[in-house]
Structures are given as C-alpha cells and as structure tokens.
Write an enzyme that holds these catalytic residues in place. Sequence first.
Site, PDB file in Angstrom:
ATOM      1  N   SER A 395       4.256   2.027  -2.014  1.00  0.00           N
ATOM      2  CA  SER A 395       2.914   1.911  -2.580  1.00  0.00           C
ATOM      3  C   SER A 395       2.043   0.848  -1.932  1.00  0.00           C
ATOM      4  O   SER A 395       0.815   0.937  -2.010  1.00  0.00           O
ATOM      5  CB  SER A 395       3.010   1.640  -4.086  1.00  0.00           C
ATOM      6  OG  SER A 395       3.713   0.447  -4.346  1.00  0.00           O
ATOM      7  N   HIS A 423       3.450   8.264  -5.265  1.00  0.00           N
ATOM      8  CA  HIS A 423       2.332   8.395  -4.326  1.00  0.00           C
ATOM      9  C   HIS A 423       2.538   9.534  -3.329  1.00  0.00           C
ATOM     10  O   HIS A 423       1.766   9.668  -2.379  1.00  0.00           O
ATOM     11  CB  HIS A 423       2.119   7.084  -3.579  1.00  0.00           C
ATOM     12  CG  HIS A 423       1.624   5.977  -4.450  1.00  0.00           C
ATOM     13  ND1 HIS A 423       0.288   5.795  -4.746  1.00  0.00           N
ATOM     14  CD2 HIS A 423       2.290   5.002  -5.125  1.00  0.00           C
ATOM     15  CE1 HIS A 423       0.152   4.746  -5.535  1.00  0.00           C
ATOM     16  NE2 HIS A 423       1.355   4.259  -5.792  1.00  0.00           N
ATOM     17  N   LYS A 454      -1.776   9.515 -11.058  1.00  0.00           N
ATOM     18  CA  LYS A 454      -2.396   9.417  -9.735  1.00  0.00           C
ATOM     19  C   LYS A 454      -2.979  10.789  -9.351  1.00  0.00           C
ATOM     20  O   LYS A 454      -3.968  11.200  -9.902  1.00  0.00           O
ATOM     21  CB  LYS A 454      -1.378   8.872  -8.748  1.00  0.00           C
ATOM     22  CG  LYS A 454      -0.949   7.444  -9.143  1.00  0.00           C
ATOM     23  CD  LYS A 454       0.094   6.873  -8.257  1.00  0.00           C
ATOM     24  CE  LYS A 454       0.369   5.401  -8.605  1.00  0.00           C
ATOM     25  NZ  LYS A 454       0.821   5.162  -9.992  1.00  0.00           N
TER      26      LYS A 454
END
Length: 610
Positions: A395, A423, A454
């Site tokens: 990240s 991610h 996200k």
Amino acid sequence: MTHLMDGPQDTVRIHRKVVEIVAERTLYDEAQLLPDSHFEGDLGIDSVILESVLVSVGEQFGLAERLPGDVTTIRELVARVQEALGLPSATAEPAAPAEVPDPVLEAVISGAVRQTQYQRGQLALDADLESELGIDSVILASLVAEAAQELGLPETAVGSVTATTLRGLAAGLAALRTPADAPAATGGAWDDRSMKDFTEQRDPDLFAKARSFGAYRRRREEERLHWYGMPLVSRCENRAVIYDEQAGREREFLMFASNNYLGLANHPRVVDAVCDATRAYGATHTGSRFIGGTNMLHKELERRLAAFKQRPAAIVYPGGYAANLGAISGLVKSCDTLVVDKLNHMSIVDGGRLSGGLRRIYRHNDMRDLEQVLRRGAEQGTGGGTLIVADGVFSMHGDVCDLPEIVRLAKTYGARVLIDDAHATGVLGARGSGTAEHFGLKGEVDLELGTMSKALAGMGGFVVGEEEVVEYLRYYSNSYVFAANIPAGVAAGLIASLDVIESEPERLGRLWANITTLRDGLRKAGFDLERTESAILPLVIGDERKAMEMGRAVRARGLFCQTVVYPGVPLGDARLRISVTCEHTPQDLELATGIFIESATETGVLPRSE
C-alpha cells in the site's frame, strides 16, 4: 520433565517455572503473580489464555495427561503439576529471582518476552530479530524503550542503537551506559522528533505521552506540515472541495489521495442501490451476522464476491482491518507459525500479534529469504502449521508480491497462503479480480482477502477460499462473531459495484492508461517511484522534514495527496503517496506532473534545472 523431582527445593522450582510460563503468556511481571491471585477475577486470564498456559505447562514438565481447566490460582496449578509428577504436595511461595550476571542482557530478554509473547527458551540470543523471531520495527522500538527505561538510559540516546540480534541489542545498550557516551540533544528551531518518539514515552501518568504529542502536533499544524483529516465538502472525484482548516476556507483540489480507483463511489447505479436498500431495510440492523444482523443482501453479496474472485465461498467482515485480524487470529494458534513480508499492512502485523503464534518476517519480496525462513521453520518443527501472508499490492510502495514464487515455496514446505488484495481488487488482472488473476494463479492461492472500501466503493472486508475454511472462520474469527455486520444499504451498493465492474470493463482500461501516463511523466522528471506496478505511485524522498515540506508545497499549488511518514513507513523512508483513478483526465495528469516537479524543485527534492 526429563528427571525425577522431589523435596521442597523441587517444589520451589516447579513454582518458579509455572510463574514464568504464566508471565510469558499474559505479559504480567512475575512479581504481580501471587500464589493465590484468582486467574480470572484478579488477573483477567480468560479460558483461552488459561488453556494456552496449561498446554505450555504440560509441555514444560512432560506431562502425559492434559491438565484440567478448572484450576483457579497458581498455587492450585503447582499442586496439579506435583500430583501429575507423583510428588507430595507442598506449599510454595515465590522464590527470589536468581542472580543475573548481565543486567543489560536480562533487561533485553525480559522486554522481548513481554513484547513478543515468546517463552524465554524460544528467544535464541543470536537469532535474526526479523526473519527468525518476527520482531518488526514497531515491536523493536517498544522493546528498546522498555529495556532503556529499566536500565535508566535517556530516551534521546537509545535511538542510535541498531542491531539484528538480541545479543547485539544488549551490546548496543551496554555501550550507552556511560553518560559521556550519550549523544547531545539537537538544537535549533526545527523539532527533529517524529511520531515514533511518542510511542513509548514512560511516565506515571498514562496520558503524559498524549500531552507531549499534542504540543508536537500543534506545532506541526502551525507550520502547515500536518494536515491529516481535513473534511471534504463535496463528492470525492478527480477534483474535490475540501475545507482547509489551516487556511480557514473551502478550496478545490486536484484529488490524488483517493482509493476510488474505478470511480464507482459516485456511479449512479451504486448510489441508487444504496439509497433504495436503505429505504427498504433501514439505516442499519444493530446486530452481528449470528444475531439478527443478516439479510438476503448479505448472502447475495458473499455469493457475488466468491463468483467475482472465482472461488467456492466468501465471508464478509465489518472492515478490511477486521478481516485480517479475524482470519489470521482465527487460523494461526500458539503452535502455528505466521510468515510475513516485512512491508505488510499493519492489520496483518496486528493479526499476527493477536494470534499468539510464532511470527517470522522475510525481507520485502525477497524469495531467497522467504525460503530460508521456511527451511529453518521446517528444521525446528513446532508441530503446527504455517501461513504465509503478503500484500498483493503493497500500500505504500505500489509494487506487487512475487506470487508465483510464494505459491511454489508454500507447496514445497507444506504452508498455506493468504494474499491481501486490498489494493489489487479492481486494479490487477484482466477482469480486475486481483493478484491471483494477474499471475494466472486462480485456485492456487488458499485464501484471498480484500477490503471493499477502495475500488468496490463501499465498506467492509472479505475473505474467499474453500467452503470448509470459510465456514470455520465464521465461528472462530472474533472480529466477525462479535461485531455488527455492514448495513444492508452498503451491501446493496457493493453488489451494484460488482455489476458495474462486469458491465463496464473500459473503466479498468482507463485506469491503466492514466497510471502509465502519470508514472512515465514522473519518472522522466527524475522522481524515485521504486518498483510500482499499480495505481499507487510513491514519490520516495527519505527525509521526513523534506517530505512534509514538499507535501505543503504541493497543497499550496492545489493538489491533494498523502504525505506518508512514520508509522506509515519506517524512519528514513518518507514519501508522498499518489493514487490514480480512472476519473482523472489527461489535463489533470499534465497539471499534476507540473505541480510535483515545481514543488520538488522548490523544496530541494529535485535539483533546479540550469
């Protein structure tokens, strides 16, 4: 035990060893563990911790039969051990501590026991702190601070101590015991402390560290170097209006701090789904999945996540952090081993601490080091299993784990693999399903974990894998069993997000076009972006002051991105973190490149052109 014991002296030895084991498993000082202190009522030792204590005691004394779980005090436990060994019962009081020839080494070992939950016998003095003992930089800072406090060393001195083993750490601290050797305090107007300096401040007032940090934080805010938590007053798109609390007004910024990679947080289908389901089911349900907190939308969301990830089953947690805490601590127990990448997310680190298992750290993306860690673990043999955990996309660095080698080594050494795709979901792979798809390894990774806050534009976390393993996690993940479920409206929005990802694949194409454009422009300008292969672009600066000053210069020019310092990254590794989305326009990317170059030149991160 390997030899027969009898007599009062042996009773004292049993008592001393039992107290030592209880202290190691509970982090109490041995002086606090009185013979008649009630395990639960006085010491707060619940049945789970007590079971761990009983197992360790049984192993230490080589008992053939399992100790019963109805003991309530140390005196009772000692008596049960004596009985199991065929010794006459005797009253034992705590023995005086043995003479310690090296007080510095003893302070280090005692600190390591309390900070890591290892037993003393497991702490080899020459074992590598990271790869063999799983002691990361955060645990090491606490260990050093605790040992320094016990030895009476000044806090300003211990920051210079570096070591890779406990013996080396003791030697470093020993060298500081002469006051003349301690470095002088840094002068000047600049406060060169970091957030690390407030993590282990010792004071009888528990809140003293908060007050010290408060003064530091206020000064950083006055200098406009700390700006964290400023509120949005608009939707978060390629541009966003933020209330600048330091300037006292609303400002529009180019937004490069959002993880809304596919722009789904503002998609009409997603927003409408959230609103419609909220009207139908209410704001929330105030319950866990087991007790009144499940409806059909939650079941459908888990089915859709499993299908999207092409795995048999899925479990949804209240958050991505909760997913790592619950999955790791639910599977890894005191006899098991957790092997992690040095740069994994803090939720993985905390999941390992909560598990109570042995922790081993391998150098970032270094597969030779990983193999060495696995080989040593196989040779030592704990009788338990091994779980390798790595971020799919790291990240703060943007690079991707070496999944093919992780999978190969796991098969070679009989380990299981969990990949955190926080991610990577929505970013990697032809369909955006994550790291396993990216490498063509679908079905080869035991567990895939992700967050839905996200690219999926909602809230919550999830794990996909074999149905039996997923169902086990439902009953043994405390962060699932004892936490309220995500609201129905959020679940509906997430289902809609999956619909959009599948029906609008061009969003993923636009994201990668934007990533390539901005990444190439920044590299051409001379920035260090490490080995990023994702939507996260790190501008590596190193010096914390210079990074904060560049962040201030970037914001002054109307661009919003993250300034990352300790504890987000280790000291000396400060950076700006840029997040690219599919909503950025070519004009946004060109303007952003110019702002980063101007700000870096102004602050000395990049040299001025002649």
